[in-house]
Design a protein around this motif. Structure first.
Motif, PDB file in Angstrom:
ATOM      1  N   LYS A 197       0.811  -1.216   0.000  1.00 23.80           N
ATOM      2  CA  LYS A 197       0.000   0.000   0.000  1.00 23.80           C
ATOM      3  C   LYS A 197       0.849   1.272   0.000  1.00 23.80           C
ATOM      4  CE  LYS A 197      -4.019  -2.065   2.290  1.00 23.80           C
ATOM      5  NZ  LYS A 197      -4.925  -2.008   3.468  1.00 23.80           N
ATOM      6  N   THR A 198       1.722   1.423   0.957  1.00 21.37           N
ATOM      7  CA  THR A 198       2.540   2.630   1.048  1.00 21.37           C
ATOM      8  C   THR A 198       3.845   2.284   1.723  1.00 21.37           C
ATOM      9  OG1 THR A 198       2.604   4.929   1.830  1.00 21.37           O
ATOM     10  CG2 THR A 198       1.578   3.318   3.282  1.00 21.37           C
ATOM     11  N   THR A 199       4.855   3.107   1.479  1.00 19.74           N
ATOM     12  CA  THR A 199       6.133   2.891   2.131  1.00 19.74           C
ATOM     13  C   THR A 199       6.131   3.561   3.504  1.00 19.74           C
ATOM     14  OG1 THR A 199       8.522   3.041   1.841  1.00 19.74           O
ATOM     15  CG2 THR A 199       7.244   4.924   1.117  1.00 19.74           C
ATOM     16  N   ARG A 200       6.745   2.908   4.480  1.00 20.42           N
ATOM     17  CA  ARG A 200       6.751   3.418   5.858  1.00 20.42           C
ATOM     18  C   ARG A 200       8.161   3.299   6.420  1.00 20.42           C
ATOM     19  NH1 ARG A 200       1.737   0.347   8.614  1.00 20.42           N
ATOM     20  NH2 ARG A 200       2.142   1.839  10.269  1.00 20.42           N
ATOM     21  N   PRO A 201       9.057   4.211   6.053  1.00 19.31           N
ATOM     22  CA  PRO A 201      10.453   4.095   6.474  1.00 19.31           C
ATOM     23  C   PRO A 201      10.615   4.029   7.988  1.00 19.31           C
ATOM     24  CG  PRO A 201      10.226   5.728   4.751  1.00 19.31           C
ATOM     25  CD  PRO A 201       8.841   5.361   5.168  1.00 19.31           C
ATOM     26  N   PHE A 202      11.459   3.100   8.423  1.00 19.23           N
ATOM     27  CA  PHE A 202      11.865   2.910   9.820  1.00 19.23           C
ATOM     28  C   PHE A 202      10.728   2.443  10.723  1.00 19.23           C
ATOM     29  CE2 PHE A 202      14.645   6.237   8.020  1.00 19.23           C
ATOM     30  CZ  PHE A 202      15.850   5.545   8.060  1.00 19.23           C
ATOM     31  N   ASP A 203       9.544   2.215  10.188  1.00 11.89           N
ATOM     32  CA  ASP A 203       8.417   1.741  10.987  1.00 11.89           C
ATOM     33  C   ASP A 203       8.575   0.248  11.271  1.00 11.89           C
ATOM     34  OD1 ASP A 203       5.370   2.880  11.576  1.00 11.89           O
ATOM     35  OD2 ASP A 203       5.462   0.698  11.378  1.00 11.89           O
ATOM     36  N   ARG A 294      23.735   5.130  13.975  1.00 11.64           N
ATOM     37  CA  ARG A 294      23.995   5.014  15.411  1.00 11.64           C
ATOM     38  C   ARG A 294      25.479   4.792  15.686  1.00 11.64           C
ATOM     39  NH1 ARG A 294      19.821   0.811  17.856  1.00 11.64           N
ATOM     40  NH2 ARG A 294      21.184   1.129  19.662  1.00 11.64           N
ATOM     41  N   ARG A 295      26.205   4.178  14.771  1.00 15.50           N
ATOM     42  CA  ARG A 295      27.646   4.032  14.932  1.00 15.50           C
ATOM     43  C   ARG A 295      28.340   5.395  14.896  1.00 15.50           C
ATOM     44  NH1 ARG A 295      30.388  -0.868  13.968  1.00 15.50           N
ATOM     45  NH2 ARG A 295      28.965  -2.637  13.860  1.00 15.50           N
ATOM     46  N   VAL A 296      27.737   6.339  14.181  1.00 26.11           N
ATOM     47  CA  VAL A 296      28.330   7.681  14.080  1.00 26.11           C
ATOM     48  C   VAL A 296      27.876   8.571  15.238  1.00 26.11           C
ATOM     49  CG1 VAL A 296      28.490   9.767  12.663  1.00 26.11           C
ATOM     50  CG2 VAL A 296      28.471   7.511  11.571  1.00 26.11           C
ATOM     51  N   PHE A 297      26.581   8.541  15.536  1.00 27.72           N
ATOM     52  CA  PHE A 297      26.004   9.511  16.467  1.00 27.72           C
ATOM     53  C   PHE A 297      25.701   8.942  17.858  1.00 27.72           C
ATOM     54  CE2 PHE A 297      24.911  11.039  12.220  1.00 27.72           C
ATOM     55  CZ  PHE A 297      25.328  12.357  12.303  1.00 27.72           C
ATOM     56  N   GLY A 298      25.833   7.653  18.030  1.00 29.56           N
ATOM     57  CA  GLY A 298      25.499   7.064  19.319  1.00 29.56           C
ATOM     58  C   GLY A 298      24.015   6.793  19.435  1.00 29.56           C
ATOM     59  N   ARG A 299      23.534   6.741  20.673  1.00 28.13           N
ATOM     60  CA  ARG A 299      22.148   6.347  20.921  1.00 28.13           C
ATOM     61  C   ARG A 299      21.143   7.419  20.514  1.00 28.13           C
ATOM     62  NH1 ARG A 299      21.374   2.092  24.402  1.00 28.13           N
ATOM     63  NH2 ARG A 299      19.451   3.025  25.187  1.00 28.13           N
ATOM     64  N   THR A 300      21.554   8.685  20.527  1.00 30.03           N
ATOM     65  CA  THR A 300      20.632   9.778  20.224  1.00 30.03           C
ATOM     66  C   THR A 300      20.978  10.385  18.872  1.00 30.03           C
ATOM     67  OG1 THR A 300      20.410  10.271  22.586  1.00 30.03           O
ATOM     68  CG2 THR A 300      19.658  11.951  21.024  1.00 30.03           C
ATOM     69  N   LEU A 301      20.107  10.160  17.889  1.00 32.00           N
ATOM     70  CA  LEU A 301      20.342  10.681  16.546  1.00 32.00           C
ATOM     71  C   LEU A 301      19.834  12.114  16.430  1.00 32.00           C
ATOM     72  CD1 LEU A 301      19.229   7.658  14.326  1.00 32.00           C
ATOM     73  CD2 LEU A 301      21.518   8.190  15.175  1.00 32.00           C
ATOM     74  N   PRO A 346      12.147  -1.071  17.830  1.00 38.55           N
ATOM     75  CA  PRO A 346      13.161  -0.992  18.885  1.00 38.55           C
ATOM     76  C   PRO A 346      14.535  -1.460  18.437  1.00 38.55           C
ATOM     77  CG  PRO A 346      11.591  -2.766  19.310  1.00 38.55           C
ATOM     78  CD  PRO A 346      11.032  -1.971  18.196  1.00 38.55           C
ATOM     79  N   GLU A 347      14.596  -2.316  17.411  1.00 39.72           N
ATOM     80  CA  GLU A 347      15.888  -2.800  16.927  1.00 39.72           C
ATOM     81  C   GLU A 347      16.678  -1.688  16.246  1.00 39.72           C
ATOM     82  OE1 GLU A 347      17.766  -6.263  14.000  1.00 39.72           O
ATOM     83  OE2 GLU A 347      15.601  -5.977  14.135  1.00 39.72           O
ATOM     84  N   LEU A 348      15.959  -0.718  15.649  1.00 34.82           N
ATOM     85  CA  LEU A 348      16.624   0.330  14.889  1.00 34.82           C
ATOM     86  C   LEU A 348      17.113   1.479  15.764  1.00 34.82           C
ATOM     87  CD1 LEU A 348      14.370   0.621  11.709  1.00 34.82           C
ATOM     88  CD2 LEU A 348      16.213  -0.987  12.219  1.00 34.82           C
TER      89      LEU A 348
END
Length: 384
Positions: A197-203, A294-301, A346-348
């Motif tokens: 139906k539609t794309t849902r990035p990072f969902d 997350r490898r670049v910015f850590g836990r908080t993007l 939660p994995e992302l």
């Protein structure tokens, strides 16, 4: 570190409109003009969601050429280059499908009228479109064609910036082109990467991508204070190939490309104020991108968004159409939301914006990751 480069003029056609201001306003407003595309299949019609260019109804054999000429003419007129400057302007054309849409249309026409003489690929040659545009618009500089999947137009921007920074060119015309063709639609559907139906990035419940059309052109030049994107500069970027897989890239390679882009711009990750993600909505690509960031910015993007739910995945053109539209929203001091995002995965550890957010002055990352592992990251600056 590269000298900053400005965009002096633009022309575009996409699902959100046929000029920069209209399309950027629709992007910020959350418009999502999805249609259902019906294709012939072996046993039953194949119905796919799609985001077509609006407002241009022409026979398919003429449509690509019209769209290219229109976008290029608008960009050149807006840049207001002299005839002498135009004659020295280089062309950097990027596309995944080139003129396949024209070949398909000619083949269908031949099958109907003279099947015995039908040629499934009547056009051949990567330089066809660039050569045609050079002749029609009086551009006598060098011509380059880029076909690196979804990073094509981002690479065209980077190479144009390099030649301008080196003094080889004063101006460059960068073009991103992707119009509807059966090969792309059938191909992504066969790979089971197409959303229902539609794309849902990072969902958490993302299913895949939705294709879209775009034809865009931009004239690049040295740092300038005029044009539709006044106060915004392309500061630099990086491109590299990950040979791990033809369809997947690793978080480590994405992180390395981001670090290289920031180094090219003379900056570190703490200067980044926001990220326009590649954000295809496919499970593995979103995972690699999120974990790489997350490898670049850590836990908080930093604030994160993907604009493909409103434009569709425009493949070889996305590096230009998404760049100019995102820069235009930054000119309004806003970052667009990711339409359709509902449930974090939660994995992302990556939750994109669900409403437009303020865009302070500083640096912004724009990610473009392609099949074959060609990954590109641009760094854009919004001045104070």
């Amino acid at each position: 570190m590269n000298d900053a480069t400005s965009i002096l003029g633009t022309g575009l056609h996409c699902a959100l409109g046929d000029d920069l201001d209209t399309a950027a306003a629709a992007l910020l407003a959350g418009h999502q003009p999805l249609v259902t595309l019906e294709l012939d299949a072996l046993h039953s019609p194949l119905r796919l969601p799609y985001l077509p260019i609006i407002g241009v109804e022409l026979p398919s054999r003429e449509r690509l050429y019209y769209l290219l000429d229109s976008a290029v003419a608008a960009a050149l007129d807006a840049a207001d280059l002299s005839p002498t400057a135009r004659a020295r302007t280089g062309i950097f054309l990027a596309s995944s499908s080139m003129d396949i849409s024209v070949s398909e249309a000619r083949y269908r026409h031949a099958l109907t009228n003279e099947a015995s003489a039908a040629n499934p690929l009547p056009l051949a040659g990567y330089g066809n479109l660039a050569a045609r545009l050079a002749a029609r618009h009086g551009l006598k500089g060098p011509t380059y064609t880029f076909n690196t999947a979804c990073s094509s137009a981002a690479n065209a921007l980077l190479y144009a910036q390099r030649l301008i920074g080196a003094g080889t060119l004063d101006h460059a015309l960068v073009i991103g082109s992707e119009v509807h063709n059966g090969l792309s639609c059938y191909g992504f559907h066969s790979l089971m990467l197409y959303a229902e139906k539609t794309t849902r990035p990072f969902d958490l419940h993302r299913q895949g991508l939705v294709l879209g059309e775009a034809v865009a052109a931009a004239v690049l030049g040295r740092d300038s204070d005029h044009g539709p994107l006044d106060g915004l500069r392309l500061r630099g970027g990086a491109t590299a190939c990950d040979t791990t897989s033809t369809t997947y890239t690793t978080p480590e390679h994405i992180a390395a490309t981001v670090h290289a882009a920031l180094a090219d711009a003379g900056a570190t990750h703490d200067a980044v104020r926001g990220i326009k993600a590649h954000g295809t909505g496919t499970p593995s690509n979103d995972q690699a991108e999120a974990l790489g960031l997350r490898r670049v910015f850590g836990r908080t993007l930093p604030p994160l968004t993907s604009i493909k739910p409103q434009l569709g995945h425009t493949l070889g053109a996305c590096g230009l159409i998404e760049t100019v539209l995102f820069m235009r929203t930054l000119a309004d001091r806003r970052m667009p939301a990711t339409v359709g995002f509902n449930t974090p995965d939660p994995e992302l550890g990556a939750q994109p914006l669900t409403t437009p957010a303020p865009a302070p002055h500083g640096l912004y990352l724009l990610n473009y990751f392609g099949f074959g592992g060609n990954n590109s990251v641009l760094v854009v600056e919004r001045a104070a």
